[in-house]
Design a protein around this motif. Structure first.
Motif, PDB file in Angstrom:
ATOM      1  N   PRO A  51      37.436  41.387  43.984  1.00 67.04           N
ATOM      2  CA  PRO A  51      36.667  40.415  43.205  1.00 67.04           C
ATOM      3  C   PRO A  51      37.151  38.989  43.391  1.00 67.04           C
ATOM      4  N   HIS A  53      39.714  35.800  42.979  1.00 67.33           N
ATOM      5  CA  HIS A  53      40.550  35.371  41.851  1.00 67.33           C
ATOM      6  C   HIS A  53      39.874  35.731  40.533  1.00 67.33           C
ATOM      7  N   LEU A  54      40.651  36.308  39.624  1.00 70.52           N
ATOM      8  CA  LEU A  54      40.143  36.655  38.297  1.00 70.52           C
ATOM      9  C   LEU A  54      40.900  35.855  37.242  1.00 70.52           C
ATOM     10  N   SER A  55      40.160  35.153  36.427  1.00 66.06           N
ATOM     11  CA  SER A  55      40.791  34.429  35.333  1.00 66.06           C
ATOM     12  C   SER A  55      41.338  35.418  34.306  1.00 66.06           C
ATOM     13  N   LYS A  56      42.494  35.101  33.749  1.00 63.58           N
ATOM     14  CA  LYS A  56      43.074  35.976  32.734  1.00 63.58           C
ATOM     15  C   LYS A  56      42.269  35.969  31.437  1.00 63.58           C
ATOM     16  N   LEU A  59      39.888  38.975  30.420  1.00 63.08           N
ATOM     17  CA  LEU A  59      39.961  39.998  31.460  1.00 63.08           C
ATOM     18  C   LEU A  59      39.839  41.394  30.847  1.00 63.08           C
ATOM     19  N   ARG A  63      35.295  43.853  33.891  1.00 64.34           N
ATOM     20  CA  ARG A  63      35.333  42.758  34.873  1.00 64.34           C
ATOM     21  C   ARG A  63      36.051  43.188  36.150  1.00 64.34           C
ATOM     22  N   LEU A  64      37.033  44.044  36.022  1.00 65.64           N
ATOM     23  CA  LEU A  64      37.767  44.512  37.200  1.00 65.64           C
ATOM     24  C   LEU A  64      36.896  45.352  38.120  1.00 65.64           C
ATOM     25  N   ALA A  69      30.853  40.895  40.598  1.00 65.69           N
ATOM     26  CA  ALA A  69      31.946  39.924  40.696  1.00 65.69           C
ATOM     27  C   ALA A  69      32.583  39.912  42.080  1.00 65.69           C
TER      28      ALA A  69
END
Length: 358
Positions: A51, A53-56, A59, A63-64, A69
């Motif tokens: 996906p 970069h995933l914002s914390k 989370l 979303r994972l 995404a």
């Protein structure tokens, strides 16, 4: 330069959901001032994708795994390896893959071929600890006490199931537990008190594996120890879950809100030291490195029996493994992750001194 941290999660395994929960907690805890994080999702079908970069913030498991995404949901393992994991600079992999196709040495073997440091156990120790039958044979050779057991293959059962039943009832008896040889999180395990239940349990176990283990029940308590390190591992204070379940199955472990941890477990100082020493002995006998949770039965007779070694134990911030370390020496969750990364890099650097030519 920041170290690139590749977090592998999901996987082609019945423990897929457990891996997702672990990944969320780990990703939220990584110090992004030190590490450049690259999440890599392995779907239930074995497809590798990322996906980006995933914002914390906010989370979640959803979303994972949300296909929308992903930068390119059609990416393959080859594209991930050549396009993402081949980026220049220092790197390390966190394989947060529970069960088959991740905790069993398969992914570890791939990372060895790629010559990339990774956290946790190596190929052999991963394979040995996930395969309960092989682990029990090794435990016997190491002289570590364990309950009586019997191993049965699918071929043996189909060829002469009556003989298997006769031997089991003659040497193991009831109550007993039937377990798929290579699976975790109590999935596929049955507690049996008679032949009818045993036959049902055997069919259930064989639906998950081609080899199973049948064990005699030990009356008593289950005590767990967190072990950490490479050549000179350390053992935490022992802990146990307080519950009223006759059989601590998957639903009991992950869905019972009444579960309570007792850390340190209420045992004598002398027994505490004995448990910690035996945990390290079992860890080293299996060639473990990085981390493992070592589980014992404390029988009503006061004897200790090794239950199993979990090379990638539950690792959310509410899981027994990290909490045992926090209550043993104050190690926080994020500090524990960084220790595991340091052990991974040290092991990798040590391997670079090995000669591969004459």
């Amino acid at each position: 330069m920041k170290t690139k941290l590749y977090v592998l999660y999901g996987g082609k395994s019945v423990e897929h959901e457990v891996s997702l929960k672990t990944a969320v907690t780990v990703l939220l805890s990584i110090d992004e001032s030190r590490f450049e994080v690259y999440p890599v999702y392995i779907t239930r079908e074995g497809l590798w994708c990322t996906p980006g970069h995933l914002s914390k913030e906010g989370l979640t498991v959803e979303r994972l795994t949300a296909q929308s995404a992903f930068q390119d949901p059609a990416r393959s393992i080859g594209e991930i390896l050549s396009g993402v994991m081949a980026l220049p600079g220092p790197k390390v992999v966190l394989p947060l893959l529970h069960g088959t196709n991740g905790e069993d040495g398969t992914v570890q073997g791939l990372l060895e071929l790629l010559n990339i440091p990774y956290t946790g156990n190596g190929v052999l120790s991963s394979a040995l600890t996930l395969d309960k039958a092989m682990s029990k044979h090794l435990t016997t050779e190491a002289g570590i006490p364990q309950t009586r057991y019997q191993v049965c293959s699918y071929e043996e059962w189909n060829t002469d199931g009556a003989a298997v039943l006769h031997e089991m009832e003659d040497t193991i008896g009831y109550p007993c537990y039937v377990k798929p040889a290579s699976l975790g999180s109590s999935i596929g395990i049955s507690r049996c008190i008679n032949q009818e239940e045993l036959l049902i349990g055997i069919r259930e176990a064989f639906s998950y594996d081609r080899k199973l283990v049948i064990e005699r029940e030990v009356d008593g308590r289950e005590i767990q120890v967190a072990v950490l390190g490479n050549e000179r591992p350390l053992a935490s204070l022992p802990g146990e879950f307080i519950h009223d379940h006759t059989f601590f199955d998957y639903e009991s472990k992950y869905m019972d809100k009444r579960l309570a941890m007792s850390i340190p477990a209420k045992v004598s100082d002398g027994l505490t030291q004995r448990i910690r020493k035996l945990a390290i002995r079992a860890y080293q006998a299996h060639g473990c490195e990085g981390l493992a949770r070592v589980d014992f039965f404390l029988g009503e007779d006061g004897e200790l029996y090794l239950n199993e070694i979990n090379a990638l134990p539950g690792f959310t911030n509410f899981s027994m493994y990290p909490v045992m370390w926090e209550r043993t020496d104050g190690t926080s969750y994020s500090e524990l992750i960084e220790k595991l990364i340091a052990y991974a890099i040290a092991r990798h650097e040590n391997k670079q001194t090995i000669r591969y030519t004459r």
